[in-house]
Design an enzyme around this catalytic site. Sequence first.
Site, PDB file in Angstrom:
ATOM      1  N   ASP A 130     -16.688  -2.569 -39.356  1.00 15.23           N
ATOM      2  CA  ASP A 130     -16.768  -3.617 -40.372  1.00 15.23           C
ATOM      3  C   ASP A 130     -17.439  -4.893 -39.876  1.00 15.23           C
ATOM      4  O   ASP A 130     -18.650  -5.010 -39.887  1.00 15.23           O
ATOM      5  CB  ASP A 130     -15.342  -3.865 -40.898  1.00 15.23           C
ATOM      6  N   HIS A 143     -10.504  -0.070 -46.215  1.00 16.11           N
ATOM      7  CA  HIS A 143      -9.263  -0.830 -45.987  1.00 16.11           C
ATOM      8  C   HIS A 143      -8.065  -0.174 -46.706  1.00 16.11           C
ATOM      9  O   HIS A 143      -7.175   0.336 -46.073  1.00 16.11           O
ATOM     10  CB  HIS A 143      -9.372  -2.306 -46.383  1.00 16.11           C
TER      11      HIS A 143
HETATM   12  C1  NGQ Z   1     -17.708  -8.257 -46.825  1.00 16.69           C
HETATM   13  N1  NGQ Z   1     -15.627  -8.362 -45.664  1.00 16.69           N
HETATM   14  O1  NGQ Z   1     -18.197  -7.698 -47.801  1.00 16.69           O
HETATM   15  O2  NGQ Z   1     -18.346  -8.499 -45.808  1.00 16.69           O
HETATM   16  C2  NGQ Z   1     -16.264  -8.645 -46.898  1.00 16.69           C
HETATM   17  C3  NGQ Z   1     -16.158 -10.087 -47.250  1.00 16.69           C
HETATM   18  C4  NGQ Z   1     -15.607 -10.051 -49.668  1.00 16.69           C
HETATM   19  C5  NGQ Z   1     -14.374  -7.957 -45.639  1.00 16.69           C
HETATM   20  N2  NGQ Z   1     -13.812  -7.774 -46.807  1.00 16.69           N
HETATM   21  C6  NGQ Z   1     -16.615 -10.388 -48.621  1.00 16.69           C
HETATM   22  N3  NGQ Z   1     -13.744  -7.747 -44.531  1.00 16.69           N
HETATM   23  O3  NGQ Z   1     -14.710  -9.236 -49.438  1.00 16.69           O
HETATM   24  O4  NGQ Z   1     -15.730 -10.601 -50.758  1.00 16.69           O
HETATM   25 ZN    ZN Z   2     -16.501  -4.461 -45.487  1.00 16.92          ZN
END
Ligand code: NGQ
Ligand code: ZN
Length: 442
Positions: free
Chosen positions: A311, A260
Amino acid sequence: MTRTLHLDLARLPDGWARDVRLTVEGGVISGLTVGAEAAGERLKGAVVPAITNLHSHAFQRAMAGLAERARAGVEDFWAWREAMYRFLDRLTPPQMEAIAAMLYAELAEGGYGGIVEFHYLHNDPDGAAYADPAETAHAHRRAAATAGFGLTLAPVLYSHASFGGLPPKHGQRRFIKTTDQFLKLLEASGAEAMAFHSLRAVTPEQIRDVLAAVDPAMPVHIHAAEQTGEVDDCLAWSGARPVEWLLANAPISDRWTLVHATHMADAEAAGLARAGATVALCPSTEGNLGDGFFNADAFLGAGGTFGIGSDSHVTTSVAEELRWFEYGRRLRARKRTMSGGTGEHVGAGLWLGAARAGSRPTGRRTGEIAVGARCDLVVLDKDHPTLSGRDGDLILDSLVFAGSGAIDQVWSGGERIVEGGRHVAREAIAAAYRKAVAELAA
Ligand code: NGQ
Ligand code: ZN
């Protein structure tokens, strides 16, 4: 096994060439001759490098579309994350395997030849380690084998709920490992890469201890600066923004992939580019979750490298990801043809750049039709309406901006896994997937 492929028309690093003979050994291109006599297996159409998907949480594919109901005032990233946590209450390793196999097959159909699985789902539904701590890692390896898809497994260290080493939340129980448990997991899973989930989820001491213990060449991945809330929390904790903190306190280099890196000041973006790190942009997910838009001007202006991840997998198409990125830039700037140098074909530049960006995050050369690179190929149907009458890099511009229906074949590691636009094992994979989804809905 050695295999010989004859490519009628191929996009080599320095341009298009006709009658390209590839020899492939162990999944890697070992020989390349332009203007060769036809021999071996003939690939008609236009051949371009396949893309490595730089960021995946495979299980999230099965919840794509399930968190799209408008709820005034509460619908933000963190509410989505709660929904994602709830989705994990019961998910079993065989279900993870079925979902991942389906995802990998669909991603192949979308133009990807391999993936970095940012894998943090380590524990059972109660938060206890499985008898084999690499149980869920193995499930992803089996899924990749079923789909014939190149896998870079990046087990994730996740220990804390937020900055300052806060204790994990209930919803995070399936992710949690200590540093020692994590190092054992890396061994047991045969990991090709590793990841820190985010600056929120690990402490500076953990980053230092893990880096001191692992192979110094192993690629390192980390989520950074996706949400403004995370930037604010990082500032409150350290006085620095996430990417700023990483540049000052971690040995950021071309070994690192920042996922990101949405919210960067110009100086952070330039510093990250100079450090040689790769950014894994996930444009469809960043749009879906309302993250914000990447500081492309400063990062690319300083020579930064980015690749593409899908993702949360709200789309499985490479072209759609690239389009989201380019259109985001155009919408913000109210201009056209933003990415690439003057005169460059924007679609071709995006595709070929994203392909090349796959090497450092995976630790193996890929994304080019060249000797020494993995044989990851996309064969485009030149007779498809979107490509009719297109030649040279207009082929890739049309693929990116006019729809990806022209993908005929995809090869991963020298094996054909998509034929006629469909994954060769789609039926069996889809049957297992439907069963898993039905169990989860029950
Ligand atoms: C993840 N997803 O690890 O799947 C994360 C969510 C977080 C994104 N950041 C969980 N898009 O960031 O704590
Ligand atoms: Zn991720």
